[in-house]
Enzyme design. Sequence first.
Site, short mmCIF file in Angstrom:
data_model
loop_
_atom_site.label_atom_id
_atom_site.label_comp_id
_atom_site.label_asym_id
_atom_site.label_seq_id
_atom_site.Cartn_x
_atom_site.Cartn_y
_atom_site.Cartn_z
N PRO A 1 0.83 -1.20 0.00
CG PRO A 1 -0.01 -1.04 2.16
CD PRO A 1 0.74 -1.95 1.26
CG MET A 2 3.46 2.29 -1.91
SD MET A 2 4.51 2.00 -3.35
CE MET A 2 3.43 0.91 -4.31
CD GLN B 1 -2.70 0.41 4.52
OE1 GLN B 1 -2.67 1.60 4.26
NE2 GLN B 1 -1.61 -0.30 4.80
N GLY C 1 -2.30 -0.71 10.92
CA GLY C 1 -1.98 -0.56 12.33
C GLY C 1 -0.54 -0.16 12.56
CB ALA C 2 2.20 0.02 10.46
CG HIS C 3 3.98 2.94 8.78
ND1 HIS C 3 3.59 2.72 7.47
CD2 HIS C 3 4.85 1.94 9.07
CE1 HIS C 3 4.20 1.64 7.00
NE2 HIS C 3 4.97 1.16 7.96
CE1 TYR D 1 -0.32 8.42 8.90
CE2 TYR D 1 0.60 6.27 8.37
CZ TYR D 1 0.50 7.62 8.12
OH TYR D 1 1.22 8.19 7.10
NE ARG E 1 2.75 -2.17 5.25
CZ ARG E 1 3.38 -1.31 4.45
NH1 ARG E 1 2.99 -0.05 4.40
NH2 ARG E 1 4.38 -1.70 3.70
#
Length: 353
Positions: free
Chosen positions: A25-26, A102, A157-159, A161, A210
């Site tokens: 996902p981008m 996503q 669920g990452a980065h 956020y 993620r």
Amino acid sequence: MSLDALFTPFTYKNLHLKNRIVMAPMTRAQSDNGVPTKQIADYYARRAASEVGLILSEGTVINRPASKNIQNIPDFYGTEALNGWKNVIDAVHQNGGKMGPQIWHVGDTRSSPDYPTIEMEKASTMTLEDIQDTIAQFAASAKSAKDLGFDVLEIHGAHGYLIDQFFWEVTNTRTDEYGGKTLKERSKFAVDIIKAMRAAVGPDFTIIIRLSQWKQQDYKSRLATTPAEMEEWLLPMKEAGVDIFHCSQRRFWEPEFEGSDLNFAGWAKKLTGQPTITVGSVGLNGDFMGAFAGQGSEKSDLTELLTRLDRQDFDLVAVGRALLSDYEWVKKVKEGNFDQIADFSAESLAVLY
């Protein structure tokens, strides 16, 4: 260098993939006021036709205040946006691909002048009513994904956020049931979201989550500092309904803990017994941070990746920037035409092709 491990089919529940390659996902932020256009559908369909095994969409947001921080990030709610996503998944299927959205909420990440006046939702200050509605909206978007005909869904669920802000002790200072001193306690928000989404899609629809140790707010951050702590973090999510763990690293080859060369995806598979996706600078010699500074990356060989995949450290491989610059990356790898693969150019972050 045998490519067999990369091009072996993968099956889990009702998900059947032709190979082990996932489009990561981008964020593209090119959906007009949150509605995916024909250009978006063509962008994903082009990768499907070029033999990507599974496409994960850019982050798409739920129906909550300030769930996105850039106006043209796509929505995953509302008639107009969902009709746009229906066109996307139909185009992907017509070109022989499989895809999942996503599903996302950015939380307290003010990164765009598009939203100068909206107060972003924070893990530490959301009311219990806010939390319950957020959980319900994640579930509503999950049901829409299944109803539209998507093959899987992924929870972001990452980065750093929103969901990750509940995991992280720096951003989650709550003293109620959604806070806590341990990572396991702070995972309740994610677990409740997963349970609600699982109930919305039934037992056979594949759910991916993620996760990352690092945060956009702190690249050196680590949620789990030992395998035991990671196990306490991941197992409740497995029990709640996660099928596949998508384990985000800046560089996939870096070991997660001392004493083992296993990366994050390798440890997640070892600890949970579930399939995992590895990601992080696959096929390139520089990590994604350089891209945001306007730097390109040259292509690199896949020997280390194939070694780890062949010994079954993980099950699937997510490819990001390499698929932006060259939508035929999978076909060229499969045919051994490595010299024809385009290097990554930072300009490809801003265009859809």
